[in-house]
Scaffold this motif. Structure first.
Motif, PDB file in Angstrom:
ATOM      1  N   PHE A  42     -18.099 -10.122  -5.125  1.00 38.28           N
ATOM      2  CA  PHE A  42     -18.354 -11.293  -5.373  1.00 38.28           C
ATOM      3  C   PHE A  42     -17.472 -11.787  -7.375  1.00 38.28           C
ATOM      4  O   PHE A  42     -17.479 -12.872  -7.729  1.00 38.28           O
ATOM      5  N   THR A  43     -16.216 -11.180  -7.619  1.00 40.62           N
ATOM      6  CA  THR A  43     -15.162 -11.758  -7.821  1.00 40.62           C
ATOM      7  C   THR A  43     -14.333 -11.752  -7.760  1.00 40.62           C
ATOM      8  O   THR A  43     -13.654 -11.716  -6.549  1.00 40.62           O
ATOM      9  N   ASN A  44     -13.565 -13.020  -8.489  1.00 40.95           N
ATOM     10  CA  ASN A  44     -12.107 -13.885  -7.680  1.00 40.95           C
ATOM     11  C   ASN A  44     -11.035 -12.831  -7.461  1.00 40.95           C
ATOM     12  O   ASN A  44     -10.671 -13.063  -6.348  1.00 40.95           O
ATOM     13  N   PHE A  45     -10.749 -11.281  -8.169  1.00 40.91           N
ATOM     14  CA  PHE A  45     -10.015 -10.617  -7.905  1.00 40.91           C
ATOM     15  C   PHE A  45      -9.925  -9.500  -6.555  1.00 40.91           C
ATOM     16  O   PHE A  45      -9.314  -9.628  -5.786  1.00 40.91           O
ATOM     17  N   GLY A  46     -11.557  -9.153  -6.367  1.00 40.02           N
ATOM     18  CA  GLY A  46     -11.814  -9.010  -5.234  1.00 40.02           C
ATOM     19  C   GLY A  46     -11.919  -9.732  -3.755  1.00 40.02           C
ATOM     20  O   GLY A  46     -11.436  -9.021  -2.825  1.00 40.02           O
ATOM     21  N   LYS A  47     -12.550 -11.037  -4.259  1.00 35.21           N
ATOM     22  CA  LYS A  47     -12.118 -11.584  -3.028  1.00 35.21           C
ATOM     23  C   LYS A  47     -10.845 -11.745  -2.819  1.00 35.21           C
ATOM     24  O   LYS A  47     -10.685 -11.679  -1.098  1.00 35.21           O
ATOM     25  N   LYS A  48      -9.946 -12.075  -3.790  1.00 36.70           N
ATOM     26  CA  LYS A  48      -8.890 -12.528  -2.919  1.00 36.70           C
ATOM     27  C   LYS A  48      -7.955 -10.379  -2.429  1.00 36.70           C
ATOM     28  O   LYS A  48      -7.071 -10.320  -1.274  1.00 36.70           O
ATOM     29  N   TRP A  49      -8.222  -9.982  -2.611  1.00 40.44           N
ATOM     30  CA  TRP A  49      -7.510  -8.742  -2.621  1.00 40.44           C
ATOM     31  C   TRP A  49      -8.640  -7.604  -1.323  1.00 40.44           C
ATOM     32  O   TRP A  49      -7.556  -7.110  -0.767  1.00 40.44           O
ATOM     33  N   MET A  50      -9.379  -8.252  -1.083  1.00 42.84           N
ATOM     34  CA  MET A  50     -10.527  -7.907   0.875  1.00 42.84           C
ATOM     35  C   MET A  50      -9.824  -8.952   1.217  1.00 42.84           C
ATOM     36  O   MET A  50      -9.993  -8.064   2.809  1.00 42.84           O
ATOM     37  N   GLN A  51      -8.779  -9.956   1.067  1.00 45.31           N
ATOM     38  CA  GLN A  51      -8.049 -10.159   2.453  1.00 45.31           C
ATOM     39  C   GLN A  51      -6.804  -9.831   2.607  1.00 45.31           C
ATOM     40  O   GLN A  51      -6.025 -10.480   3.682  1.00 45.31           O
ATOM     41  N   THR A  52      -5.893  -9.050   2.082  1.00 40.35           N
ATOM     42  CA  THR A  52      -5.191  -8.584   2.042  1.00 40.35           C
ATOM     43  C   THR A  52      -4.808  -6.957   3.512  1.00 40.35           C
ATOM     44  O   THR A  52      -6.358  -6.792   3.449  1.00 40.35           O
ATOM     45  N   GLN A  53      -4.228  -7.288   3.753  1.00 45.62           N
ATOM     46  CA  GLN A  53      -4.316  -6.111   5.388  1.00 45.62           C
ATOM     47  C   GLN A  53      -4.485  -4.498   4.255  1.00 45.62           C
ATOM     48  O   GLN A  53      -5.065  -3.611   5.080  1.00 45.62           O
ATOM     49  N   LYS A  54      -3.608  -4.433   3.253  1.00 46.75           N
ATOM     50  CA  LYS A  54      -3.697  -2.877   2.956  1.00 46.75           C
ATOM     51  C   LYS A  54      -5.465  -2.253   2.378  1.00 46.75           C
ATOM     52  O   LYS A  54      -5.909  -1.186   2.393  1.00 46.75           O
ATOM     53  N   ALA A  55      -6.127  -3.906   2.037  1.00 48.07           N
ATOM     54  CA  ALA A  55      -7.374  -3.968   1.947  1.00 48.07           C
ATOM     55  C   ALA A  55      -8.177  -3.447   3.558  1.00 48.07           C
ATOM     56  O   ALA A  55      -9.091  -2.761   3.342  1.00 48.07           O
ATOM     57  N   ALA A  56      -7.852  -3.795   4.046  1.00 46.72           N
ATOM     58  CA  ALA A  56      -8.528  -4.100   5.483  1.00 46.72           C
ATOM     59  C   ALA A  56      -8.364  -2.624   6.343  1.00 46.72           C
ATOM     60  O   ALA A  56      -8.896  -1.688   6.605  1.00 46.72           O
ATOM     61  N   ALA A  57      -7.521  -1.917   5.205  1.00 51.53           N
ATOM     62  CA  ALA A  57      -7.007  -0.415   6.259  1.00 51.53           C
ATOM     63  C   ALA A  57      -7.819   0.554   5.599  1.00 51.53           C
ATOM     64  O   ALA A  57      -8.072   1.063   6.725  1.00 51.53           O
ATOM     65  N   LEU A  58      -7.576  -0.015   4.073  1.00 48.47           N
ATOM     66  CA  LEU A  58      -8.781   1.017   3.461  1.00 48.47           C
ATOM     67  C   LEU A  58     -10.173   1.345   3.746  1.00 48.47           C
ATOM     68  O   LEU A  58     -10.847   2.129   3.157  1.00 48.47           O
TER      69      LEU A  58
END
Length: 73
Positions: A42-58
């Motif tokens: 729900f946070t802007n930081f979280g939304k941006k981070w979850m769109q990265t490949q590193k976040a997807a792999a994690l």
């Protein structure tokens, strides 16, 4: 969806294993990561981070381990 699945599995486990030893701690292993990921989405930081490949792999790795843990419980 993965955060919701971990949260739901933890809450279901908490309800259906009422009375067994260490039930709360076993269920919290699923509930806490689910709540954390759900809240950060729900946070802007979280939304941006979850769109990265590193976040997807994690998230795939952690989600897979939590899913495996929920079946072993």
């Amino acid at each position: 969806m993965g955060a919701y699945a971990a949260l739901a599995a933890g809450l279901i486990n908490l309800r259906y294993q009422t009375g067994s030893d260490s039930n709360l701690s076993k269920s919290l292993v699923l509930i806490i990561p689910g709540l954390f990921i759900f809240a950060i989405s729900f946070t802007n930081f979280g939304k941006k981070w979850m769109q990265t490949q590193k976040a997807a792999a994690l998230s795939f790795a952690i989600g897979g381990l939590l899913l495996l843990y929920s079946f072993v419980l």
